[in-house]
Design an enzyme around this catalytic site. Structure first.
Site, PDB file in Angstrom:
ATOM      1  N   ARG A 216       6.640 -50.999   9.542  1.00 39.17           N
ATOM      2  CA  ARG A 216       6.290 -49.774   8.771  1.00 39.17           C
ATOM      3  C   ARG A 216       6.106 -48.779   9.840  1.00 39.17           C
ATOM      4  O   ARG A 216       6.722 -47.392   9.338  1.00 39.17           O
ATOM      5  CB  ARG A 216       5.388 -49.836   7.898  1.00 39.17           C
ATOM      6  CG  ARG A 216       5.695 -50.846   6.750  1.00 39.17           C
ATOM      7  CD  ARG A 216       4.839 -50.798   5.555  1.00 39.17           C
ATOM      8  NE  ARG A 216       3.523 -51.701   5.557  1.00 39.17           N
ATOM      9  CZ  ARG A 216       3.378 -52.787   4.923  1.00 39.17           C
ATOM     10  NH1 ARG A 216       4.338 -53.244   4.335  1.00 39.17           N
ATOM     11  NH2 ARG A 216       2.376 -53.330   5.231  1.00 39.17           N
ATOM     12  N   PHE A 232      11.225 -56.938  -3.065  1.00 41.60           N
ATOM     13  CA  PHE A 232      10.028 -57.729  -2.896  1.00 41.60           C
ATOM     14  C   PHE A 232       9.054 -56.908  -2.187  1.00 41.60           C
ATOM     15  O   PHE A 232       8.446 -57.173  -1.138  1.00 41.60           O
ATOM     16  CB  PHE A 232      10.504 -58.787  -1.632  1.00 41.60           C
ATOM     17  CG  PHE A 232      11.740 -59.741  -1.931  1.00 41.60           C
ATOM     18  CD1 PHE A 232      11.629 -60.650  -2.988  1.00 41.60           C
ATOM     19  CD2 PHE A 232      12.860 -59.348  -1.395  1.00 41.60           C
ATOM     20  CE1 PHE A 232      12.608 -61.379  -3.063  1.00 41.60           C
ATOM     21  CE2 PHE A 232      13.986 -60.020  -1.392  1.00 41.60           C
ATOM     22  CZ  PHE A 232      14.008 -61.102  -2.319  1.00 41.60           C
ATOM     23  N   ASP A 254       9.955 -55.998  -7.546  1.00 39.25           N
ATOM     24  CA  ASP A 254       9.208 -57.260  -7.221  1.00 39.25           C
ATOM     25  C   ASP A 254       9.353 -58.106  -8.701  1.00 39.25           C
ATOM     26  O   ASP A 254       9.253 -57.398 -10.000  1.00 39.25           O
ATOM     27  CB  ASP A 254       7.754 -56.909  -6.972  1.00 39.25           C
ATOM     28  CG  ASP A 254       7.011 -58.056  -6.229  1.00 39.25           C
ATOM     29  OD1 ASP A 254       7.120 -58.037  -5.112  1.00 39.25           O
ATOM     30  OD2 ASP A 254       6.719 -58.862  -7.096  1.00 39.25           O
ATOM     31  N   ALA A 283      14.868 -60.390  -7.615  1.00 34.83           N
ATOM     32  CA  ALA A 283      15.604 -59.569  -6.730  1.00 34.83           C
ATOM     33  C   ALA A 283      17.075 -60.029  -6.496  1.00 34.83           C
ATOM     34  O   ALA A 283      17.728 -58.833  -6.528  1.00 34.83           O
ATOM     35  CB  ALA A 283      15.013 -59.783  -5.269  1.00 34.83           C
ATOM     36  N   ASP A 303      12.144 -57.800   2.056  1.00 33.22           N
ATOM     37  CA  ASP A 303      11.022 -58.623   2.869  1.00 33.22           C
ATOM     38  C   ASP A 303      10.679 -59.544   1.877  1.00 33.22           C
ATOM     39  O   ASP A 303       9.755 -59.676   1.292  1.00 33.22           O
ATOM     40  CB  ASP A 303       9.821 -57.538   2.876  1.00 33.22           C
ATOM     41  CG  ASP A 303       8.574 -58.141   3.754  1.00 33.22           C
ATOM     42  OD1 ASP A 303       8.917 -59.199   4.315  1.00 33.22           O
ATOM     43  OD2 ASP A 303       7.637 -57.489   3.566  1.00 33.22           O
ATOM     44  N   CYS A 343      10.108 -64.691   6.711  1.00 37.34           N
ATOM     45  CA  CYS A 343       8.775 -64.888   7.093  1.00 37.34           C
ATOM     46  C   CYS A 343       8.610 -66.416   7.168  1.00 37.34           C
ATOM     47  O   CYS A 343       7.459 -67.022   7.060  1.00 37.34           O
ATOM     48  CB  CYS A 343       7.692 -64.477   6.375  1.00 37.34           C
ATOM     49  SG  CYS A 343       7.627 -64.740   4.321  1.00 37.34           S
TER      50      CYS A 343
HETATM   51  N1  SAH Z   1       6.897 -56.408   1.194  1.00 35.38           N
HETATM   52  C1  SAH Z   1       5.771 -56.785   0.908  1.00 35.38           C
HETATM   53  C2  SAH Z   1       5.403 -58.114   1.024  1.00 35.38           C
HETATM   54  C3  SAH Z   1       6.176 -59.082   0.325  1.00 35.38           C
HETATM   55  S1  SAH Z   1       5.696 -60.682  -0.076  1.00 35.38           S
HETATM   56  C4  SAH Z   1       4.661 -55.882   1.683  1.00 35.38           C
HETATM   57  O1  SAH Z   1       5.157 -55.120   2.780  1.00 35.38           O
HETATM   58  O2  SAH Z   1       3.790 -55.946   1.498  1.00 35.38           O
HETATM   59  C5  SAH Z   1       6.882 -61.429  -1.219  1.00 35.38           C
HETATM   60  C6  SAH Z   1       6.969 -60.502  -2.766  1.00 35.38           C
HETATM   61  O3  SAH Z   1       8.135 -61.071  -3.266  1.00 35.38           O
HETATM   62  C7  SAH Z   1       5.764 -60.911  -3.515  1.00 35.38           C
HETATM   63  O4  SAH Z   1       5.100 -59.658  -4.288  1.00 35.38           O
HETATM   64  C8  SAH Z   1       6.501 -61.738  -4.802  1.00 35.38           C
HETATM   65  O5  SAH Z   1       6.056 -61.430  -5.911  1.00 35.38           O
HETATM   66  C9  SAH Z   1       7.880 -61.216  -4.694  1.00 35.38           C
HETATM   67  N2  SAH Z   1       9.000 -61.953  -5.203  1.00 35.38           N
HETATM   68  C10 SAH Z   1       8.806 -63.355  -5.005  1.00 35.38           C
HETATM   69  N3  SAH Z   1      10.307 -64.019  -5.301  1.00 35.38           N
HETATM   70  C11 SAH Z   1      10.853 -62.867  -5.777  1.00 35.38           C
HETATM   71  C12 SAH Z   1      12.117 -62.742  -6.735  1.00 35.38           C
HETATM   72  N4  SAH Z   1      13.013 -63.873  -6.934  1.00 35.38           N
HETATM   73  N5  SAH Z   1      12.451 -61.606  -6.982  1.00 35.38           N
HETATM   74  C13 SAH Z   1      11.679 -60.611  -6.703  1.00 35.38           C
HETATM   75  N6  SAH Z   1      10.526 -60.328  -6.010  1.00 35.38           N
HETATM   76  C14 SAH Z   1      10.152 -61.726  -5.673  1.00 35.38           C
END
Ligand code: SAH
Length: 401
Positions: A216, A232, A254, A283, A303, A343
């Site tokens: 970031r 996400f 999310d 997503a 992400d 990740c």
């Molecule tokens: N980008 C964030 C971390 C993401 S962690 C940061 O920088 O802090 C992954 C996230 O994806 C979680 O919040 C989870 O709720 C979300 N998630 C998981 N599956 C998903 C989906 N199918 N669609 C949208 N969000 C999703």
């Protein structure tokens, strides 16, 4: 090692000490000479002396006979006991790095193998510590860990968030419990002047994804005046940092209702709510919808959570990353940027890039890789243990063919 300490030996088969001597910390069950030292003689979390086939001691390890990784080394050589004072030492060494890196006490304080204690993670939120034990060996040492943290940091509170799925591989239950002090209400994380309120008791993982902070920071100068899509988003780490760096319009997406509510609250907290909106959606569905509506963004952040949780899921995970990236590119506007991550520690970096390239060709687009991204330096990589190099990312420019 002092005279008083005696641990049972765990003999390795001939040659199976080589990887340990080269720097690795794990012993797999098939590497143990079970005729000499049956694994069934050990209880989960017992300490042993790792001994090579010639009878030479290599180091101390904790054992879990129920796990494929049946022992993890906590001390090389035989000069240090596996006890609170070793933990104090390791935590102090880890703290030294973080204090050099950051000007506020918000970071991953301790990153398992890379900081010399397999299975232990500590995240610091000012004077609140969130701990994770992912192995039986650490589970056994919980009190010593809490004592060591108390000695080094004297935090107001520490909580064990022992709910990671990976604990199943060690036969451990999922729970969370306070180890020190009390936690009432959310804690704050500061990232380059942006404040995030985080619920460490109910939040995902340890509550915050410190691993993206350096990325970031790196991308912040690119956001000025741009339209940003943060897929996400969790609590809006990317989106709010983008808005604070001057993005004109940010959409955070999310699947979690709690996360979306927290993005809104954090946007208000930072005076950014006029430029940030948060949507609860899947997503993939949301990206398809944007594509149909011909919506475009200047910067798209992808992400996602780990799509490859087990090695056997590598193929489906790879395909999911490819589909996601293809959708991400389709909502990139003219000369758009895509910051895309995996990740999954089982997913090789080259495989992610290959999926991006294939996706681009399928759409008849061209991709330029501007940066290769990785986890922040408070998650140091252990060069002998590829699993510690888990976050892979690329900043790509997406162009017509
Ligand atoms: N980008 C964030 C971390 C993401 S962690 C940061 O920088 O802090 C992954 C996230 O994806 C979680 O919040 C989870 O709720 C979300 N998630 C998981 N599956 C998903 C989906 N199918 N669609 C949208 N969000 C999703």
């Amino acid at each position: 090692m002092t005279e008083s300490i005696e641990y049972p030996p765990l003999f390795l088969k001939p040659g199976e000490d080589a990887r340990l001597r080269a720097g690795h910390l794990w012993v797999f069950a098939n590497e143990v000479d079970v005729k000499r030292t049956p694994l069934t003689d050990f209880q989960p979390g017992d300490t042993c002396v790792l001994v090579d086939a010639k009878g030479k001691g290599i180091g101390l390890a904790y054992v879990n006979p129920a796990s494929l990784i049946c022992a993890r080394m906590v001390s090389r050589g035989l000069n240090h006991d596996w006890d609170r004072s070793l933990l104090v030492h390791r935590i102090k060494v880890a703290l030294g790095l973080r204090e050099r890196l950051f000007d506020t006490p918000h970071y991953r304080l301790f990153f398992g193998e890379s900081d010399g204690v397999p299975g232990l993670t500590l995240d610091r939120f000012g004077d609140v510590i969130v701990a994770q034990a992912t192995t039986a060996g650490i589970e056994r040492m919980k009190d010593e860990v809490a004592d060591a943290v108390q000695k080094v940091l004297k935090p107001a509170a520490m909580i064990w968030k022992n709910d990671a799925g990976i604990r199943e591989l060690e036969g451990l239950p999922s729970y969370s419990e306070l180890a020190l002090g009390e936690i009432d209400g959310p804690v704050s994380v500061m990232e380059s002047g942006v404040e995030f309120r985080v619920d460490v008791r109910e939040g995902q993982k340890t509550g915050w994804f410190y691993d993206q902070r350096a990325n970031r920071d790196l991308l912040a100068p690119l956001f000025r005046g741009k339209r940003v899509l943060d897929m996400f988003s969790y609590l809006g780490g990317w989106g709010l940092r983008g808005a604070a760096a001057g993005a004109s319009d940010v959409v955070c997406v999310d699947a979690s209702a709690d996360a979306v509510a927290a993005v809104d609250a954090n946007a208000v907290l930072n005076g950014l709510s006029d430029r940030v909106s948060a949507v609860r959606a899947d997503a993939f569905d949301f990206l398809r919808q944007l594509r149909e509506q011909r919506e475009h963004f200047d910067i798209v952040i992808l992400d996602p959570p780990a799509f490859v949780k087990r090695k056997k899921n590598l193929r489906e995970g790879r395909d999911a990353y490819r589909r996601l990236n293809e959708l991400g590119m389709q909502v990139c506007g003219k000369d758009g940027l895509l910051a895309t991550f995996s990740c999954s520690y089982h997913m090789p970096r080259a495989m992610l890039l290959d999926g991006i390239q294939r996706g681009a060709r399928h759409l008849d687009r061209q991709v330029q890789v501007l940066s290769q991204l990785q986890q922040s330096p408070d998650h140091p990589v252990h060069p002998a243990i590829p699993e510690t190099d888990y976050l892979k990312g690329f900043l790509c420019r997406v162009l017509p063919a």
